[in-house]
Write a protein that holds these residues in place. Sequence first.
Motif, short mmCIF file in Angstrom:
data_model
loop_
_atom_site.label_atom_id
_atom_site.label_comp_id
_atom_site.label_asym_id
_atom_site.label_seq_id
_atom_site.Cartn_x
_atom_site.Cartn_y
_atom_site.Cartn_z
N HIS A 37 0.95 -0.62 0.18
CA HIS A 37 -0.17 -0.18 0.29
C HIS A 37 0.34 1.42 0.08
CE1 HIS A 37 -4.11 -1.34 -0.09
NE2 HIS A 37 -2.92 -2.54 1.11
N GLY A 38 2.34 1.05 -0.32
CA GLY A 38 3.08 2.12 -0.54
C GLY A 38 3.78 2.81 1.13
N ILE A 39 3.58 2.15 1.79
CA ILE A 39 3.13 3.24 3.01
C ILE A 39 5.52 2.39 3.38
CG2 ILE A 39 2.87 3.83 5.75
CD1 ILE A 39 0.63 4.25 3.81
N GLY A 121 -20.60 10.16 -6.76
CA GLY A 121 -20.09 9.40 -8.08
C GLY A 121 -18.68 8.99 -7.87
N ALA A 122 -18.18 9.44 -6.30
CA ALA A 122 -17.15 9.20 -5.59
C ALA A 122 -16.62 7.62 -5.63
CB ALA A 122 -16.88 9.99 -4.63
N GLN A 127 -14.42 -0.23 -3.18
CA GLN A 127 -14.23 0.17 -4.14
C GLN A 127 -12.57 0.68 -4.85
OE1 GLN A 127 -17.22 2.50 -5.51
NE2 GLN A 127 -18.46 1.33 -6.92
N LEU A 128 -12.04 1.29 -4.07
CA LEU A 128 -10.57 1.47 -4.02
C LEU A 128 -9.99 -0.24 -4.03
CD1 LEU A 128 -10.56 5.47 -2.84
CD2 LEU A 128 -10.16 4.54 -5.18
N PRO A 133 -3.70 -4.74 -6.34
CA PRO A 133 -3.43 -6.31 -6.38
C PRO A 133 -3.62 -7.27 -5.02
CG PRO A 133 -1.72 -5.02 -6.39
CD PRO A 133 -2.58 -4.08 -6.73
N GLU A 134 -4.12 -6.20 -3.55
CA GLU A 134 -3.83 -6.91 -3.03
C GLU A 134 -5.13 -7.00 -2.31
OE1 GLU A 134 -2.79 -6.06 1.80
OE2 GLU A 134 -1.06 -6.84 1.05
N GLY A 135 -5.87 -6.09 -2.73
CA GLY A 135 -7.57 -6.02 -2.75
C GLY A 135 -8.55 -7.39 -3.67
#
Length: 138
Positions: A37-39, A121-122, A127-128, A133-135
Motif C-alpha cells: 500500500h506504499g507506506i 459518484g466518488a 471499490q478502491l 493487487p492485494e485487494g
Amino acid sequence: MIIRDSFKGIARFEQWQESLGMARNVLAARLKHLVAHGIFEMRIYCERPKRHEYLLTDKGHELRPMILHMMDWGKRNVYGEEVPATGLIHSCGHELHPVSHCAHCQEALKRGDVTERLNPGAPSIGQLYERTPEGAEG
C-alpha cells in the motif's frame, strides 16, 4: 527516563521484531501489506543472504500526525491513571498533546466544528480496495 525518537533507525526486519515483540509471520504479513500500500518501500541491504530494510515513503511519513493523535488518545483512554510504556515529548521539552486545526483559518478543531460533504459518484473505500493487487487476492 529513556528518551528516543520513535522507531528512528529501525528499518530491518530483526530490528522491527525486537522492538515490537511480535511473531515473525505476523510481522512479515504486516510489512508486506504496508509495502503493497506504499507506506514502506523495501530496499536490499545485503545480497548474501538477501535481506531487506523497510523505509517509510512520503506517504508513510504523512501518517505521523495520525499516529501521534492515536498515541495521545491511547494514553488518556486506554492507560487512564497508569503510566504508558512511552510518552510523547515535543522539541520544546514538554509533553506533546497534538491538536488538529483547520489549514485555512488555523483554528483548533472542536467537537461539532466539522460536517461531512457527500461527493456523488466518488468510489467507496471498498471499490478502491478492490482495485489494488492485494485487494484482488482477498
